[in-house]
Design a protein around this motif. Structure first.
Motif, mmCIF file in Angstrom:
data_model
loop_
_atom_site.group_PDB
_atom_site.id
_atom_site.type_symbol
_atom_site.label_atom_id
_atom_site.label_comp_id
_atom_site.label_asym_id
_atom_site.label_seq_id
_atom_site.Cartn_x
_atom_site.Cartn_y
_atom_site.Cartn_z
ATOM 1 N N ASN A 100 0.609 -1.179 0.028
ATOM 2 C CA ASN A 100 -0.019 0.059 0.061
ATOM 3 C C ASN A 100 0.752 1.112 0.053
ATOM 4 O OD1 ASN A 100 -2.574 1.122 -0.432
ATOM 5 N ND2 ASN A 100 -2.934 1.362 1.522
ATOM 6 N N ASN A 101 2.000 1.322 0.838
ATOM 7 C CA ASN A 101 2.696 2.316 0.660
ATOM 8 C C ASN A 101 3.426 2.718 -0.922
ATOM 9 O OD1 ASN A 101 2.802 3.221 3.488
ATOM 10 N ND2 ASN A 101 4.463 1.876 3.760
ATOM 11 N N LEU A 102 3.657 1.532 -1.487
ATOM 12 C CA LEU A 102 4.174 1.633 -2.882
ATOM 13 C C LEU A 102 2.989 2.256 -3.717
ATOM 14 C CD1 LEU A 102 6.188 -1.496 -3.175
ATOM 15 C CD2 LEU A 102 7.251 0.697 -3.227
ATOM 16 N N CYS A 103 1.800 1.886 -3.391
ATOM 17 C CA CYS A 103 0.639 2.495 -4.160
ATOM 18 C C CYS A 103 0.501 4.118 -3.883
ATOM 19 C CB CYS A 103 -0.787 1.755 -3.863
ATOM 20 S SG CYS A 103 -0.751 0.063 -4.408
ATOM 21 N N HIS A 104 1.017 4.220 -2.756
ATOM 22 C CA HIS A 104 0.626 5.909 -2.363
ATOM 23 C C HIS A 104 2.100 6.616 -3.004
ATOM 24 C CE1 HIS A 104 -2.626 4.501 0.082
ATOM 25 N NE2 HIS A 104 -3.012 6.178 0.201
ATOM 26 N N THR A 133 10.130 4.765 -6.875
ATOM 27 C CA THR A 133 9.012 4.568 -7.508
ATOM 28 C C THR A 133 8.795 5.628 -8.578
ATOM 29 O OG1 THR A 133 8.106 3.583 -5.608
ATOM 30 C CG2 THR A 133 6.487 4.598 -7.158
ATOM 31 N N LYS A 134 8.702 5.122 -9.780
ATOM 32 C CA LYS A 134 8.377 5.617 -10.972
ATOM 33 C C LYS A 134 6.817 6.031 -11.434
ATOM 34 C CE LYS A 134 12.729 7.127 -11.235
ATOM 35 N NZ LYS A 134 13.106 8.452 -11.048
ATOM 36 N N LYS A 135 6.257 4.715 -11.773
ATOM 37 C CA LYS A 135 4.995 5.168 -12.336
ATOM 38 C C LYS A 135 4.162 4.028 -11.219
ATOM 39 C CE LYS A 135 5.374 7.704 -15.800
ATOM 40 N NZ LYS A 135 5.447 9.166 -15.522
ATOM 41 N N VAL A 136 2.620 4.508 -10.955
ATOM 42 C CA VAL A 136 2.398 3.602 -9.853
ATOM 43 C C VAL A 136 1.243 2.950 -11.028
ATOM 44 C CG1 VAL A 136 0.676 3.263 -8.178
ATOM 45 C CG2 VAL A 136 2.905 4.636 -7.838
ATOM 46 N N PHE A 137 0.815 1.659 -10.830
ATOM 47 C CA PHE A 137 -0.306 1.255 -11.545
ATOM 48 C C PHE A 137 -1.347 0.500 -10.777
ATOM 49 C CE2 PHE A 137 3.042 1.382 -14.376
ATOM 50 C CZ PHE A 137 2.548 1.864 -15.541
ATOM 51 N N MET A 138 -1.063 0.117 -9.486
ATOM 52 C CA MET A 138 -1.986 -0.612 -8.699
ATOM 53 C C MET A 138 -2.879 0.621 -8.086
ATOM 54 S SD MET A 138 -1.686 -3.390 -5.669
ATOM 55 C CE MET A 138 -1.536 -4.927 -6.776
ATOM 56 N N GLU A 139 -4.251 0.198 -7.821
ATOM 57 C CA GLU A 139 -5.044 1.084 -6.865
ATOM 58 C C GLU A 139 -4.574 1.073 -5.674
ATOM 59 O OE1 GLU A 139 -9.888 1.409 -6.884
ATOM 60 O OE2 GLU A 139 -8.961 0.152 -8.544
ATOM 61 N N ARG A 140 -5.018 2.226 -4.871
ATOM 62 C CA ARG A 140 -4.528 2.219 -3.672
ATOM 63 C C ARG A 140 -5.569 1.256 -2.632
ATOM 64 N NH1 ARG A 140 -3.717 8.938 -2.709
ATOM 65 N NH2 ARG A 140 -2.014 8.846 -3.907
ATOM 66 N N ASN A 141 -5.201 1.258 -1.726
ATOM 67 C CA ASN A 141 -6.277 0.439 -0.708
ATOM 68 C C ASN A 141 -6.524 -1.064 -1.025
ATOM 69 O OD1 ASN A 141 -5.461 2.654 1.240
ATOM 70 N ND2 ASN A 141 -7.390 3.861 0.119
ATOM 71 N N ILE A 142 -5.849 -1.513 -1.791
ATOM 72 C CA ILE A 142 -6.181 -3.067 -2.121
ATOM 73 C C ILE A 142 -5.657 -3.802 -1.066
ATOM 74 C CG2 ILE A 142 -6.075 -4.959 -3.901
ATOM 75 C CD1 ILE A 142 -6.340 -2.957 -6.049
ATOM 76 N N TYR A 143 -4.509 -3.662 -0.706
ATOM 77 C CA TYR A 143 -3.707 -4.215 0.629
ATOM 78 C C TYR A 143 -3.805 -3.296 1.569
ATOM 79 C CZ TYR A 143 -2.010 -7.968 -2.745
ATOM 80 O OH TYR A 143 -1.751 -8.949 -3.491
ATOM 81 N N HIS A 144 -4.567 -3.574 2.585
ATOM 82 C CA HIS A 144 -4.632 -2.641 3.640
ATOM 83 C C HIS A 144 -4.566 -3.270 5.041
ATOM 84 C CE1 HIS A 144 -8.747 -3.923 3.950
ATOM 85 N NE2 HIS A 144 -8.975 -3.833 2.507
#
Lengths: 53, 246
Positions: free
Chosen positions: B176-180, B235-246
């Protein structure tokens, strides 16, 4: 023999740094994504005929 | 361009960046301006294999100065008089039209490109490609009959476009940190490919093999394995939506 690009020739090895489990409640394997999600996070390999892009 | 053209959909759009730097393969026909014996042609393709210097064409997206590119293979498939069917595997950013032009100059007779199709773009091959018509039919089947079988053959998970990249898999708690948008630190790393270099673009994955983000490494594989704390990749580009792993 088939011609291969450099990355196709490399046999990738994986090194485990820290053994970990993943909780099945979060996310899902890409191949198990519901079709709506697949479309939202998908790629298509198009064979484009000649003509304007 | 004709041939293999991977297209990313919706939230995956920016994944095509990984393909810009990926190797390509083309099949084409070049037309020689005079007859040349087969042996000379075979010899000349060898001269254009490996590291070559190329001046980008006038109409091109990059600065016009000599630059080195790598041709991984350059094979003559068929010769029909002055027409040569060839296949070339090359580094991203190699201009094939220019390669053919230079080839003609090398033989002192001139040559131009008659036809060109892209047969591979990184992990995508024309062998596994579909026409827009196929896609439309599959989509109609899905919309009208609620049958997703065909559509699932054509639309691939975006992870397919990272097949040629080295990967780092992270623990659930790091996702989740990566997603943010956070960078990747040592404690989050679970597994890595063994051939990662410093400053390399890698795909950061969950343990379910979902793509989280693209990142640029600070260290090579050996040093990542030895590191207990500190920065591993930015981290350059995030693809996964936030809060899927919370």
């Amino acid at each position: 023999m088939e011609d291969l690009l450099p990355f196709e020739k490399v046999k990738k090895e994986t090194i485990v740094k820290r053994q970990a489990e993943t909780n099945p409640d979060f996310g899902c394997k890409p191949e198990e994504r519901p079709v709506e999600q697949l479309i939202k996070y998908g790629v298509v390999n198009i064979n484009k005929p000649s003509g304007p892009t | 361009m004709t041939g293999c053209l991977p297209i990313a959909l919706d939230k995956a759009t920016r994944i095509v960046q990984t393909l810009l730097v990926a190797g390509k393969e083309y099949v084409g026909i070049m037309h020689l301006h005079k007859d040349v014996p087969r042996e000379e042609i075979e010899k000349a393709v060898k001269d254009f294999t490996g590291k070559i210097n190329q001046l980008p064409p006038r109409k091109s997206a990059v600065k016009r100065q000599l630059r080195q590119r790598e041709v991984y293979y350059f094979n003559v498939l068929e010769i029909d008089g002055k027409d040569i069917l060839f296949k070339v595997g090359c580094q991203a950013g190699t201009y094939i039209r220019k390669l053919v032009f230079d080839f003609g100059r090398k033989l002192n007779i001139g040559a131009h490109m008659q036809e060109l199709i892209r047969s591979k773009a990184g992990p995508f091959s024309i062998k596994d490609s579909f026409t827009l018509h196929d896609l439309k039919d599959a989509f109609t089947l899905y919309k009208k009959n609620n049958n997703e079988e065909e559509l699932r053959k054509i639309i691939l998970p975006m992870e397919k476009a990272t097949e040629h990249l080295n990967k780092i898999w992270v623990t659930d708690s790091a996702v989740n940190n990566l997603c943010h948008g956070s960078d990747l630190y040592a404690p989050g790393v679970s597994k890595i490919h063994s051939t990662i270099e410093r400053n390399e673009l890698v795909a950061v994955m969950t343990l379910k093999n979902e793509l989280i983000c693209l990142a640029e490494t600070e260290l090579n594989s050996e040093r990542i394995i030895g590191k207990q704390k500190g920065l591993i990749a930015k981290t350059k580009k995030v693809f996964m939506e936030r809060n899927i792993y919370h």
